[in-house]
Design a protein around this motif. Structure first.
Motif, mmCIF file in Angstrom:
data_model
loop_
_atom_site.group_PDB
_atom_site.id
_atom_site.type_symbol
_atom_site.label_atom_id
_atom_site.label_comp_id
_atom_site.label_asym_id
_atom_site.label_seq_id
_atom_site.Cartn_x
_atom_site.Cartn_y
_atom_site.Cartn_z
ATOM 1 N N ASN A 313 45.187 11.199 -2.056
ATOM 2 C CA ASN A 313 44.413 10.324 -2.940
ATOM 3 C C ASN A 313 43.514 9.366 -2.173
ATOM 4 O O ASN A 313 43.135 8.308 -2.691
ATOM 5 C CB ASN A 313 45.341 9.551 -3.877
ATOM 6 N N ALA A 314 43.184 9.704 -0.949
ATOM 7 C CA ALA A 314 42.201 8.946 -0.174
ATOM 8 C C ALA A 314 41.035 9.877 0.138
ATOM 9 O O ALA A 314 41.241 11.071 0.381
ATOM 10 C CB ALA A 314 42.813 8.421 1.123
ATOM 11 N N LEU A 315 39.825 9.356 0.105
ATOM 12 C CA LEU A 315 38.645 10.156 0.424
ATOM 13 C C LEU A 315 38.726 10.552 1.896
ATOM 14 O O LEU A 315 38.721 9.686 2.777
ATOM 15 C CB LEU A 315 37.365 9.363 0.136
ATOM 16 N N LYS A 316 38.816 11.827 2.160
ATOM 17 C CA LYS A 316 39.094 12.323 3.512
ATOM 18 C C LYS A 316 37.896 12.143 4.439
ATOM 19 O O LYS A 316 36.799 12.607 4.155
ATOM 20 C CB LYS A 316 39.492 13.793 3.450
ATOM 21 N N LEU A 317 38.125 11.470 5.557
ATOM 22 C CA LEU A 317 37.100 11.301 6.581
ATOM 23 C C LEU A 317 37.046 12.569 7.429
ATOM 24 O O LEU A 317 38.039 12.965 8.035
ATOM 25 C CB LEU A 317 37.422 10.098 7.459
ATOM 26 N N LEU A 318 35.894 13.217 7.460
ATOM 27 C CA LEU A 318 35.730 14.463 8.214
ATOM 28 C C LEU A 318 35.213 14.214 9.622
ATOM 29 O O LEU A 318 35.561 14.940 10.557
ATOM 30 C CB LEU A 318 34.762 15.404 7.479
ATOM 31 N N GLY A 319 34.362 13.224 9.796
ATOM 32 C CA GLY A 319 33.778 12.976 11.109
ATOM 33 C C GLY A 319 32.723 11.898 11.041
ATOM 34 O O GLY A 319 32.608 11.175 10.043
ATOM 35 N N CYS A 320 31.935 11.802 12.083
ATOM 36 C CA CYS A 320 30.900 10.771 12.115
ATOM 37 C C CYS A 320 29.769 11.174 13.058
ATOM 38 O O CYS A 320 29.892 12.108 13.848
ATOM 39 C CB CYS A 320 31.484 9.423 12.537
ATOM 40 N N THR A 324 23.088 7.254 16.106
ATOM 41 C CA THR A 324 22.190 6.307 15.449
ATOM 42 C C THR A 324 22.622 4.877 15.762
ATOM 43 O O THR A 324 23.733 4.634 16.244
ATOM 44 C CB THR A 324 22.197 6.530 13.930
ATOM 45 N N GLU A 325 21.751 3.921 15.461
ATOM 46 C CA GLU A 325 22.046 2.524 15.791
ATOM 47 C C GLU A 325 23.359 2.077 15.162
ATOM 48 O O GLU A 325 24.158 1.391 15.797
ATOM 49 C CB GLU A 325 20.903 1.627 15.335
ATOM 50 N N LEU A 326 23.572 2.425 13.902
ATOM 51 C CA LEU A 326 24.859 2.236 13.255
ATOM 52 C C LEU A 326 25.426 3.626 12.956
ATOM 53 O O LEU A 326 24.704 4.482 12.455
ATOM 54 C CB LEU A 326 24.716 1.434 11.960
ATOM 55 N N PRO A 327 26.698 3.868 13.257
ATOM 56 C CA PRO A 327 27.270 5.203 13.001
ATOM 57 C C PRO A 327 27.151 5.592 11.528
ATOM 58 O O PRO A 327 27.172 4.741 10.637
ATOM 59 C CB PRO A 327 28.739 5.038 13.395
ATOM 60 N N MET A 328 27.005 6.886 11.278
ATOM 61 C CA MET A 328 27.070 7.431 9.923
ATOM 62 C C MET A 328 28.396 8.166 9.791
ATOM 63 O O MET A 328 28.831 8.835 10.736
ATOM 64 C CB MET A 328 25.898 8.379 9.661
ATOM 65 N N LEU A 329 29.026 8.044 8.649
ATOM 66 C CA LEU A 329 30.338 8.635 8.434
ATOM 67 C C LEU A 329 30.247 9.804 7.460
ATOM 68 O O LEU A 329 29.471 9.761 6.510
ATOM 69 C CB LEU A 329 31.321 7.585 7.897
ATOM 70 N N VAL A 330 31.047 10.826 7.711
ATOM 71 C CA VAL A 330 31.020 12.044 6.897
ATOM 72 C C VAL A 330 32.380 12.222 6.226
ATOM 73 O O VAL A 330 33.419 12.178 6.895
ATOM 74 C CB VAL A 330 30.694 13.279 7.755
ATOM 75 N N TYR A 331 32.352 12.419 4.906
ATOM 76 C CA TYR A 331 33.572 12.560 4.117
ATOM 77 C C TYR A 331 33.550 13.863 3.322
ATOM 78 O O TYR A 331 32.520 14.522 3.195
ATOM 79 C CB TYR A 331 33.708 11.398 3.119
ATOM 80 N N GLU A 332 34.716 14.184 2.758
ATOM 81 C CA GLU A 332 34.764 15.276 1.800
ATOM 82 C C GLU A 332 33.853 14.933 0.621
ATOM 83 O O GLU A 332 33.517 13.764 0.393
ATOM 84 C CB GLU A 332 36.184 15.498 1.308
ATOM 85 N N PHE A 333 33.460 15.940 -0.137
ATOM 86 C CA PHE A 333 32.524 15.733 -1.239
ATOM 87 C C PHE A 333 33.279 15.489 -2.549
ATOM 88 O O PHE A 333 34.075 16.333 -2.979
ATOM 89 C CB PHE A 333 31.619 16.951 -1.396
ATOM 90 N N PRO A 334 33.072 14.317 -3.183
ATOM 91 C CA PRO A 334 33.706 14.045 -4.473
ATOM 92 C C PRO A 334 32.859 14.632 -5.603
ATOM 93 O O PRO A 334 31.889 14.014 -6.061
ATOM 94 C CB PRO A 334 33.741 12.511 -4.525
ATOM 95 N N ALA A 335 33.217 15.819 -6.060
ATOM 96 C CA ALA A 335 32.369 16.574 -6.989
ATOM 97 C C ALA A 335 32.094 15.843 -8.303
ATOM 98 O O ALA A 335 31.031 16.004 -8.903
ATOM 99 C CB ALA A 335 32.999 17.942 -7.271
ATOM 100 N N ASN A 336 33.049 15.032 -8.754
ATOM 101 C CA ASN A 336 32.866 14.339 -10.028
ATOM 102 C C ASN A 336 32.443 12.889 -9.867
ATOM 103 O O ASN A 336 32.598 12.077 -10.786
ATOM 104 C CB ASN A 336 34.137 14.437 -10.878
#
Length: 458
Positions: A313-320, A324-336
């Motif tokens: 029940n937590a949005l899964k962090l996939l990577g980053c 870039t000057e500030l990191p960008m974070l990549v998560y699973e896709f919340p379809a709804n």
């Protein structure tokens, strides 16, 4: 494979990469006392048990600064390297040598002709390393110190009056009279019948003087190993997946406005497609030009989210991406999308059973945040805008940038007044005191909104 940085632009990216990579690993040490290293961690007792307390008949090999033992459970399927301090005229540092071994062996373990590094123990004066010897190594025979959470499936639709009663208990003004999130998560016939039936904390229960010694070793050794990972590979071996800036631009159509999923105070979340898989990309913006403060929030998010990703029940962090000057974070896709789409004006209503499932999931995630990690972490801002829904409307708690740990031996942390208006508990607004019960208060308000489908705040 590392990018070759060329010309001025590439040097800038390399600088960001090193700075951000170091910040991410440093925050992981700070937040979890070095207990979220990118290799599996075992306790000293586990390895003693596996080698019959390092018995002579388990010894496989000796070298100048270590003894190598085979385990007693799986026909010698894995090896334990126990180091001994060295007195050397060339001033070799024992811990530094072991940290270098772990850093390089971790990367070399990807090669089929290298002894695979599986895990380590950081509780002893000098770390012990464990390697795979042959076959598929099974760790079931060892006492598994990794975090486990067994949560029953949602079911048993509760009554609205019972749900309302739980919500009202959560928002009692006196924090000592509120239930804990673990108690909320154990309520039956209310929020979809869900309870924790087994929670085993990652960290071994340290007690008395022995506990303090082991904890000190854990911090010292954990820090050394992670520091060496940064030094040896220029920050490129973080324990989460790395994405390039070009990959994320391509995935989001150069962050096109029609890919926006959600906006918050310091970020925009975009829908993306990478390697045939839907992802969501969090692109952060500086807080009034304060990049240092912004980077601190982002690294805190990575440290906590990487641990919370173990929970369904937590949005899964996939990577980053740290180019870039500030990191960008990549998560699973919340379809709804975001829960706010179903609560705010013009949102579409949810069936009663779905509301129960969502409330159940949020309570479970917050209880895990409080009781399932090596430290008690306070979310500080439990609101509908920080909850996403997957294709089955399973709730995904997110946004851990401002989460704070409660110091060991304390019941609260003073971290200033923070939180969404109306969701912040009275003790937070008055004194800046954050406890488990202040999160419970926010959950109570959110529960009312889920049940009614309406924004409770003016």
């Amino acid at each position: 494979m590392l990018r070759r940085f060329k010309n001025s632009e590439c040097k800038t990216k390399e600088s960001f990469y090193l700075n951000n990579g170091a910040a991410l690993l440093e925050q992981m040490i700070i937040c979890f006392n070095g207990k979220c290293n990118p290799i599996r961690i075992y306790s000293e007792n586990d390895l003693k048990d596996a080698t019959i307390d390092f018995h002579d008949n388990r010894e496989l090999h000796r070298d100048w600064n270590y003894n190598l033992y085979k385990d007693d459970h799986g026909n010698g399927q894995f090896l334990v390297k126990k180091f001994k301090p060295i007195v050397d005229p060339f001033n070799y540092n024992s811990l530094q040598l072991i940290a270098e071994e772990a850093a390089i062996a971790l990367q070399m373990s990807k090669h089929k002709n290298v002894l695979k590094l599986l895990c380590c123990c950081l509780e002893t004066d000098l770390p012990m390393l464990c390697f795979k010897l042959k076959g598929d190594c099974s760790f079931d025979e060892l006492h598994d110190t990794c975090l486990k959470a067994n949560i029953l499936e949602d079911g048993n639709r509760g009554q609205l009056t019972e749900c309302a009663e739980v919500a009202l208990r959560c928002v009692i003004l006196n924090p000592y009279e509120r239930p804990s999130m673990k108690e909320v998560a154990q309520v039956k016939n209310t929020i979809g019948y869900f309870c924790f039936i087994d929670t085993v904390c990652t960290v071994t229960s340290f007690r008395n003087h022995k506990r303090k010694t082991k904890e000190k070793n854990f911090l010292k050794n954990g820090a050394a190993v992670l520091e060496q990972l940064i030094i040896s590979f220029n920050g490129n071996c973080n324990p989460i997946r790395m994405y390039s800036e070009e990959n994320l631009k391509k995935a989001t159509n150069n962050f096109h406005h029609d890919r926006v999923i959600h906006r918050d105070f310091n970020y925009t979340l975009y829908k993306g497609i990478h390697q045939g898989r839907y992802i969501s990309v969090k692109k952060l913006k500086p807080l009034l030009g304060l990049n240092c403060e912004s980077l601190g929030l982002i690294t805190n998010e990575v440290a906590v989210a990487s641990q919370m990703s173990k929970h369904k029940n937590a949005l899964k962090l996939l990577g980053c991406c740290i180019q870039t000057e500030l990191p960008m974070l990549v998560y699973e896709f919340p379809a709804n999308g975001n829960l706010s789409d179903h609560i705010e004006k013009n949102g579409w209503p949810l069936p009663w059973e779905t509301k129960l499932k969502i409330a159940s999931g949020i309570a479970s995630a917050v209880a895990y945040l409080h009781h399932g990690l090596s430290k008690t972490i306070i979310h500080r801002d439990i609101v509908y805008g920080h909850v996403f829904l997957d294709h089955d409307n399973v709730a995904k708690l997110s946004e851990f940038q401002t989460s704070v740990p409660i110091p060991a031996g304390e019941t609260h942390v003073v971290a200033g007044v923070f939180g969404t208006h109306g969701f912040a508990a009275p003790e937070v607004e008055k004194y800046g005191w954050h406890t488990e019960k202040s999160d419970v208060y926010g959950f109570g308000i959110l529960l009312c909104e889920i049940l009614t489908g309406k924004d409770m705040m003016p």
